[in-house]
Every structure is written in structure tokens, then in C-alpha cells.
Design an enzyme around this catalytic site. Structure first.
Site, PDB file in Angstrom:
ATOM      1  CD  GLU A 190       2.472  -6.794  -2.396  1.00 61.91           C
ATOM      2  OE1 GLU A 190       1.480  -6.455  -3.073  1.00 61.91           O
ATOM      3  OE2 GLU A 190       2.610  -6.462  -1.220  1.00 61.91           O
ATOM      4  CG  ASP A 201      -6.777  -4.370  -7.629  1.00 62.76           C
ATOM      5  OD1 ASP A 201      -6.355  -4.649  -6.494  1.00 62.76           O
ATOM      6  OD2 ASP A 201      -6.606  -5.085  -8.628  1.00 62.76           O
TER       7      ASP A 201
END
Length: 272
Positions: free
Chosen positions: A53, A64
Site C-alpha cells: 500500500e 492516520d
């Protein structure tokens, strides 16, 4: 420029044919710089990652955790662009691994959804993981992805309703990304207790393949997740290893981590 593209589904199925689960490694493009991030991804493939990824750094990363957000900010400060991400996709896809771009949806919209899809396909990429996009709002992306044969990886969480799981399972191609816990990404001492139940619920809702991410950071946790999921996703721990030292030492630390995780995935795989 076009390569024979490897899809995420093919990578997972190939791993399954070898009697194991797939290992998925996340790394942000441009951290610590573009060339090193590409070298890091290639290093991860050589060490046993089946799917890479590649993160497109974004200024408002809602999902995140601190490690990944800091790395993305460093990449943005370094001037990383979508063109750099496309170059990374092409160079990493040349290894034979399946390469997905993980991106928030706003940069795709701004760039042009059809253009983004076309360039990912031309670079040999498998498709996109879109953490902040739900299938019912993804019509334009789904159409572009279908036109170019790209993977569409949507997310589910422990809070997802059965209806939501079914919608996501049917909209996804490649795999469904099961977030092991509510909240942001990061290295955790334990995987969310709801992860295994979420995988079985998502399969029951029609998902062909389900990979688990958020919190997996070592071989023991990878083995645990490999006992019930089709793939094990590791992000923050990989970013931490790469950032633990400059240059070749950081790449060595990443290589060691990925080799350990690959061993863990093999140990934890339950005969299906």
C-alpha cells in the site's frame, strides 16, 4: 508504460495456494524522501510482502495515527506530488507485487477521478484503498475503477451495521479492509478484540477476501490475525522501522521487520 497488472485478489489467492495468508505493507510515498520510499517498498517486497500500500500524503489525515501522520507531513514538506506517487507505483509494481494506493478521496477528486484511475492503471497499479469514502458516495470512483479494471478497497469497522457490511462487501474488489478497532492507526500492544468477529461478519455479508489492519506490529500479532483473516496489514510499525535510522540502516530495519512479519503470517496460517 503499461505492465501486466497484479491485482490484490490475485496476490491473496496466490498466497492462499501456498497455504498461507497474504502480508500487506503500508508505506507513505516521499518518506523520508521519494527515492528512499520507493526503495523501501521494493525492500518490503523482497522481504516477503505480497501487497504494497503506497500512501499518498495528505494534509488532513483523519485516520492516520501519529507515526504515519508525521511521516506524511515530512513527505508533504519535501514537496511530494501525485506524479511521484505514480512513479512509485510503476517502480514497485515492476517487482511483481500487487500495488495499491491508499489515499483520502479529496486529492483524487481534485486531480480528476477518471484521470487518477487511468494513470494508476497505466503505471501497473492494482487500485485504491479509500479510507474516508463510503460506497454509497463513491459512484464516480466505482465507475472509473470498473472501466480500468482496478481494485476498489473500502473499509469496515467493528461498529459497521450488517447492512453497511453487505453494501461494502459488494462494492469492494480485491479485498475488504477490516479496521481492527475504532480510531486511528498505530502500533498497539494488542489487536482489537472485535477483529475476528468483524472478519466473520464481513464474510457472512458476502466478502470474498477480508484483510485486517490497524495495530499489527510484530510477528506474534501477525500470526494471530493470520489465523482468521485473508491478509495481515502492517503500516505504523513499518514506518517506525524505516524511520528508526537514516539511509541503509533504516532499510535494514524495515527488511528485518517484514521478514519477521512474513514468518509470523506463515506460522499463524490455519489450513483453510
Amino acid at each position: 508504460m503499461s505492465h501486466a497488472r497484479r491485482t490484490a485478489g490475485a496476490a491473496i489467492d496466490d498466497a492462499s495456494a501456498q497455504g498461507r495468508r497474504a502480508l500487506v505493507i503500508y508505506l507513505p510515498v516521499g518518506y523520508p524522501d521519494v527515492d528512499t520510499s520507493i526503495e523501501a517498498a521494493r525492500t518490503a517486497v523482497a522481504a516477503g510482502a505480497d501487497i504494497i500500500e503506497l500512501g499518498l500524503p495528505y494534509s488532513d489525515p483523519g485516520m492516520d495515527g501519529p507515526l504515519v501522520a508525521a511521516a506524511a507531513q515530512q513527505a508533504l514538506d519535501g514537496g511530494v506530488r501525485i506524479a511521484d506517487v505514480m512513479r512509485a507505483v510503476e517502480e514497485v509494481a515492476a517487482t511483481g507485487a500487487a500495488v495499491l494506493v491508499m489515499t483520502y478521496y479529496n486529492p483524487v477528486l481534485r486531480y480528476g477521478v477518471e484521470r487518477f484511475a487511468r494513470e494508476i492503471a497505466e503505471a501497473g497499479g492494482a487500485g485504491l484503498i479509500t479510507p474516508d469514502l463510503i460506497p454509497d458516495e463513491a459512484g464516480e470512483w466505482i465507475a472509473a475503477a470498473d472501466a480500468h479494471g482496478l481494485d476498489k478497497v473500502f473499509l469496515v469497522a467493528p461498529s459497521s451495521t450488517s447492512e453497511r457490511l453487505e453494501l461494502t462487501a459488494h462494492a469492494s474488489r480485491g479485498f475488504v479492509y477490516a479496521a481492527s478497532t475504532m480510531g486511528v492507526t498505530g502500533v498497539r500492544a494488542a489487536i482489537g478484540a472485535h477483529a475476528e468477529a468483524l472478519v466473520s461478519r464481513t464474510r457472512a455479508a458476502g466478502a470474498e477476501r477480508v484483510c485486517v489492519g490497524i495495530g499489527v506490529s510484530d510477528a506474534q500479532q501477525a500470526a494471530e490475525v493470520a489465523g482468521y483473516a485473508d491478509g495481515v496489514i502492517v503500516g505504523s510499525a513499518a514506518v517506525r522501522a524505516l524511520g528508526s535510522a537514516a539511509g541503509a540502516e533504516g532499510l535494514d530495519a524495515l527488511r528485518t521487520l517484514v521478514e519477521d512479519l512474513a514468518d509470523g503470517v506463515r506460522q499463524g496460517t490455519v489450513a483453510s
